[in-house]
Structure formats: C-alpha cells, structure tokens
Design a protein around this motif. Structure first.
Motif, PDB file in Angstrom:
ATOM      1  N   THR A 111       0.690  -1.392  -0.069  1.00 56.31           N
ATOM      2  CA  THR A 111      -0.027   0.001  -0.068  1.00 56.31           C
ATOM      3  C   THR A 111       0.911   1.189  -0.195  1.00 56.31           C
ATOM      4  O   THR A 111       1.810   1.488   0.840  1.00 56.31           O
ATOM      5  N   LEU A 112       0.668   2.328  -0.911  1.00 58.30           N
ATOM      6  CA  LEU A 112       1.552   3.528  -1.020  1.00 58.30           C
ATOM      7  C   LEU A 112       0.408   4.724  -0.900  1.00 58.30           C
ATOM      8  O   LEU A 112      -0.833   4.521  -1.240  1.00 58.30           O
ATOM      9  N   SER A 113       1.006   5.794  -0.309  1.00 61.04           N
ATOM     10  CA  SER A 113       0.108   6.855  -0.385  1.00 61.04           C
ATOM     11  C   SER A 113       0.605   7.735  -1.160  1.00 61.04           C
ATOM     12  O   SER A 113       1.967   8.162  -1.042  1.00 61.04           O
ATOM     13  N   PHE A 114       0.110   8.632  -1.647  1.00 61.83           N
ATOM     14  CA  PHE A 114       0.332   9.777  -2.926  1.00 61.83           C
ATOM     15  C   PHE A 114      -0.281  11.071  -2.410  1.00 61.83           C
ATOM     16  O   PHE A 114      -1.284  11.072  -1.836  1.00 61.83           O
ATOM     17  N   THR A 115       0.301  12.086  -2.605  1.00 59.94           N
ATOM     18  CA  THR A 115      -0.317  13.378  -2.701  1.00 59.94           C
ATOM     19  C   THR A 115      -1.485  13.617  -3.765  1.00 59.94           C
ATOM     20  O   THR A 115      -1.378  12.766  -4.464  1.00 59.94           O
ATOM     21  N   ASP A 116      -2.194  14.532  -3.748  1.00 60.74           N
ATOM     22  CA  ASP A 116      -3.360  14.625  -4.735  1.00 60.74           C
ATOM     23  C   ASP A 116      -2.557  14.802  -6.027  1.00 60.74           C
ATOM     24  O   ASP A 116      -3.072  14.257  -6.961  1.00 60.74           O
ATOM     25  N   ARG A 117      -1.597  15.601  -6.086  1.00 60.73           N
ATOM     26  CA  ARG A 117      -0.937  15.983  -7.151  1.00 60.73           C
ATOM     27  C   ARG A 117      -0.449  14.855  -7.865  1.00 60.73           C
ATOM     28  O   ARG A 117      -0.419  14.486  -8.995  1.00 60.73           O
ATOM     29  N   HIS A 118       0.285  13.860  -7.207  1.00 59.98           N
ATOM     30  CA  HIS A 118       0.840  12.565  -7.841  1.00 59.98           C
ATOM     31  C   HIS A 118      -0.010  11.627  -8.194  1.00 59.98           C
ATOM     32  O   HIS A 118      -0.007  11.065  -9.010  1.00 59.98           O
ATOM     33  N   HIS A 119      -1.270  11.422  -7.421  1.00 57.12           N
ATOM     34  CA  HIS A 119      -2.330  10.600  -7.703  1.00 57.12           C
ATOM     35  C   HIS A 119      -3.005  11.118  -9.025  1.00 57.12           C
ATOM     36  O   HIS A 119      -3.196  10.296  -9.745  1.00 57.12           O
ATOM     37  N   HIS A 120      -3.212  12.337  -9.359  1.00 60.63           N
ATOM     38  CA  HIS A 120      -3.759  12.711 -10.468  1.00 60.63           C
ATOM     39  C   HIS A 120      -2.859  12.782 -11.598  1.00 60.63           C
ATOM     40  O   HIS A 120      -3.353  12.314 -12.693  1.00 60.63           O
ATOM     41  N   PHE A 121      -1.675  12.783 -11.323  1.00 59.74           N
ATOM     42  CA  PHE A 121      -0.791  12.507 -12.339  1.00 59.74           C
ATOM     43  C   PHE A 121      -0.529  11.200 -13.022  1.00 59.74           C
ATOM     44  O   PHE A 121      -0.703  10.803 -14.105  1.00 59.74           O
ATOM     45  N   LEU A 122      -0.547  10.150 -11.818  1.00 59.81           N
ATOM     46  CA  LEU A 122      -0.626   8.759 -12.080  1.00 59.81           C
ATOM     47  C   LEU A 122      -2.102   8.323 -13.036  1.00 59.81           C
ATOM     48  O   LEU A 122      -1.802   7.648 -14.214  1.00 59.81           O
ATOM     49  N   ALA A 123      -3.040   8.805 -12.526  1.00 59.13           N
ATOM     50  CA  ALA A 123      -4.355   8.505 -12.892  1.00 59.13           C
ATOM     51  C   ALA A 123      -4.368   9.300 -14.537  1.00 59.13           C
ATOM     52  O   ALA A 123      -4.942   8.519 -15.412  1.00 59.13           O
ATOM     53  N   GLU A 124      -3.817  10.233 -14.901  1.00 56.61           N
ATOM     54  CA  GLU A 124      -3.981  10.744 -16.017  1.00 56.61           C
ATOM     55  C   GLU A 124      -3.068  10.053 -16.934  1.00 56.61           C
ATOM     56  O   GLU A 124      -3.281   9.889 -18.319  1.00 56.61           O
ATOM     57  N   LYS A 125      -1.764   9.652 -16.642  1.00 56.46           N
ATOM     58  CA  LYS A 125      -0.903   8.737 -17.422  1.00 56.46           C
ATOM     59  C   LYS A 125      -1.507   7.557 -17.909  1.00 56.46           C
ATOM     60  O   LYS A 125      -1.315   6.869 -18.877  1.00 56.46           O
ATOM     61  N   VAL A 126      -2.228   6.910 -16.714  1.00 51.77           N
ATOM     62  CA  VAL A 126      -2.968   5.645 -16.985  1.00 51.77           C
ATOM     63  C   VAL A 126      -3.989   5.708 -18.110  1.00 51.77           C
ATOM     64  O   VAL A 126      -4.340   5.190 -18.954  1.00 51.77           O
ATOM     65  N   GLY A 127      -4.847   6.930 -17.909  1.00 55.80           N
ATOM     66  CA  GLY A 127      -5.825   7.308 -18.935  1.00 55.80           C
ATOM     67  C   GLY A 127      -5.407   7.536 -20.215  1.00 55.80           C
ATOM     68  O   GLY A 127      -6.192   7.393 -21.098  1.00 55.80           O
TER      69      GLY A 127
END
Length: 93
Positions: A10-26
C-alpha cells in the motif's frame, strides 16, 4: 536474470501525484498506476547505477591525475594556444 516476484503493498500519494498517475494511465502511457510506479522505480535504479559508474570513473581519473608527476604538467598557455589561434583566425585577427 533472477525471477521477479510481485509483492502487494500500500502506497500513499499526494493529490498531485495521484492525479498525475491517473492521467498517465488514462492516456495509455501505463497500463496501471502500479506499472507507472514500477517504471519510476526502475528509472531511479538505473539513474543510481549510472551515477555510481560516473563517480567511479571520476575517482579513477582524479587518482590518475594525482599520480602524474609535475614534470608532465602542461603550461596553460601551451594547452590553449591552438584554441586561441583558431579563435583569432576566425575573428580575423
């Protein structure tokens, strides 16, 4: 090559990192957020290896230069004479 075992964590990310990851997957850059994190870790590991190689090469060069006798040193005027002549010619001097 050693076998790769997948470990769930389990990893925790800042909102910024989470959105970046989600964007790259998208965008299809990575299949999953886990794949993106794994790619980032691989890049960090490669960077570290390259840094280690560079530092070892620099260390070796410094040691070699420290062992160079003073009689083998090149005077700075001699070292740059060719470059200065080339620059002078290019400037029309």
């Amino acid at each position: 090559m050693e076998a790769q075992m997948t470990v769930k964590t389990t990893l925790s990310f800042t909102d910024r990192h989470h959105h970046f990851l989600a964007e790259k997957v998208g965008q299809g850059v990575f299949a999953t957020q886990s794949a993106a994190v794994a790619a980032a870790l691989e890049q960090m590991m490669q960077d570290e290896q390259e840094r280690d190689v560079a530092l070892a090469a620099i260390t070796q060069e410094i040691r070699a230069r420290m062992e160079t006798p003073r009689s083998a040193f090149i005077d700075q005027d001699d070292a740059f004479a060719t470059a200065q002549a080339t620059i002078g010619t290019a400037r029309g001097a």
